[in-house]
Design an enzyme around this catalytic site. Sequence first.
Site, short mmCIF file in Angstrom:
data_model
loop_
_atom_site.label_atom_id
_atom_site.label_comp_id
_atom_site.label_asym_id
_atom_site.label_seq_id
_atom_site.Cartn_x
_atom_site.Cartn_y
_atom_site.Cartn_z
N LYS A 57 -12.27 -0.75 -0.35
CA LYS A 57 -11.56 0.00 -1.19
C LYS A 57 -12.17 -0.02 -2.52
CE LYS A 57 -7.35 -0.27 1.52
NZ LYS A 57 -6.46 -1.15 2.21
N SER A 87 0.76 -1.16 0.11
CA SER A 87 0.18 -0.13 -0.07
C SER A 87 0.71 1.15 -0.04
CB SER A 87 -1.24 -0.04 1.03
OG SER A 87 -0.14 -0.09 2.34
N HIS A 100 -5.50 -3.99 -1.99
CA HIS A 100 -5.16 -3.03 -2.95
C HIS A 100 -5.44 -3.69 -4.29
CE1 HIS A 100 -4.95 0.64 -0.69
NE2 HIS A 100 -4.08 -0.01 -0.06
C1 LIG Z 1 -6.51 -1.33 3.81
C2 LIG Z 1 -5.91 -2.67 3.90
C3 LIG Z 1 -6.32 -3.49 4.78
C4 LIG Z 1 -7.69 -3.04 5.73
O1 LIG Z 1 -8.94 -3.42 5.04
P1 LIG Z 1 -10.21 -2.59 5.59
O2 LIG Z 1 -11.30 -2.84 4.97
O3 LIG Z 1 -10.01 -0.86 5.30
O4 LIG Z 1 -10.01 -2.69 7.16
C5 LIG Z 1 -5.71 -4.79 4.90
N1 LIG Z 1 -4.63 -5.08 4.22
C6 LIG Z 1 -4.21 -4.34 3.31
C7 LIG Z 1 -2.97 -4.57 2.48
C8 LIG Z 1 -4.71 -2.80 3.26
O5 LIG Z 1 -4.25 -2.08 2.37
#
Ligand SMILES: *Cc1c(COP(=O)(O)O)cnc(C)c1O
Length: 394
Positions: A241, A182, A210
């Site tokens: 996301k 990320s 992502h």
């Molecule tokens: C954003 C993210 C999460 C968490 O996801 P949410 O649904 O926002 O809790 C988990 N792993 C990675 C790699 C992320 O980028």
Amino acid sequence: MANPLSYLTAQLQEWRQEGTYQRLRVLESEAAAESRFDGRQVINLASNNYLGLTTHPKLREAALAAVREFGVGSGAVRTISGTMRLHLELEERIARFKNVEACVVFQSGFAANAGTVSAILGPDDHIISDELNHASIIDGCRLSRAKIHVFPHKDVNAAENILEGLHEAAGRKLLISDGVFSMDGDIGPLPGLAEAAEKHGAIMMVDDAHASGVLGRNGRGTIDHFGLHGRVHVQVGTLSKAIGVLGGYVCGSRDLIEFLYHRARPFLFSTSHPPAVAAACLAAFDVLEQEPERIQALWDNTRYFKEGLTGSGFDTGVSETPITPVIVGEAKLAHDLSKALFEQGVLATGIGFPTVPKGKARVRTIVAATHTRPELDRALEAFRSAGKKLGLIQ
Ligand SMILES: *Cc1c(COP(=O)(O)O)cnc(C)c1O
């Protein structure tokens, strides 16, 4: 009497002095390609809303219809009385989409990672984990109390050496990586890792937060992107996301999912999604299948914006996805750049240590399918002008 929490006040004061104190920006409109934050209309390059689904009419309608028919809450955790038909429909839908036997949905991607790793492993087990894996994986590893072996970022040989060294060790082994990282927007070396896991009998787990909705056919993620179907035992994805709503999920064998129904603590001890969330997510999977042009637009915008940044002389690191960092060095410079951009109508977050290594502070950008070319041009112009002022480019 002295306030027993006064040490928090002192810490906050220290953060203010070193310039790392964070004020929350307030979104005053929908989360869209252009939004209003703190009274200012800005091009939003700080959102994970890759496909613009947060405001898609089909998702809105699905959520509203679910509220009318089923109300606003589920009333209980999944295992007591909070499993609604919509929850099961969503899980079946995701499992079909991902080409796996079964799926379980959690309240968030964070809960999916933390709940799953801690449920399937215990103190006698071993976790082999990329150093840049997401915080929710790290927390899950810690909660499991398994031994954690961290390998250098994307270093398949190092991961394999750790597995080799554990050859005689008792306990289960879990090899775990993000699909897309990320902070840098690079893609995990999944084919090499899957091979190493197979060779050493390790469980292979990928967190595709992502990559869901971004990579692979219709956004099926990195496993599809690399053609690794059947070779990754635990696939995590997020509904927060690109899907545009909220939630996380785990895909895998029917037995993995049933085990998690019995042992994953966020599933057992935290209330399930409101019906509107499940219904909107279901609609999002329809959109992924019916409107692939959104993903095309996302990648077209990504290429255009990346070329604009590198063409102006910015360092965008090793990004291979719509996540494009502009690496500036010191944290203060990243925050200054972010501020200067905001003044010019662009929202992009400054990120420094400890989220990224010292000296690698950056402003992170994420374009969306819904950004128009004029918007991207305006954003690039803002980067050029702010970058020159701060001496980052000529
Ligand atoms: C954003 C993210 C999460 C968490 O996801 P949410 O649904 O926002 O809790 C988990 N792993 C990675 C790699 C992320 O980028």
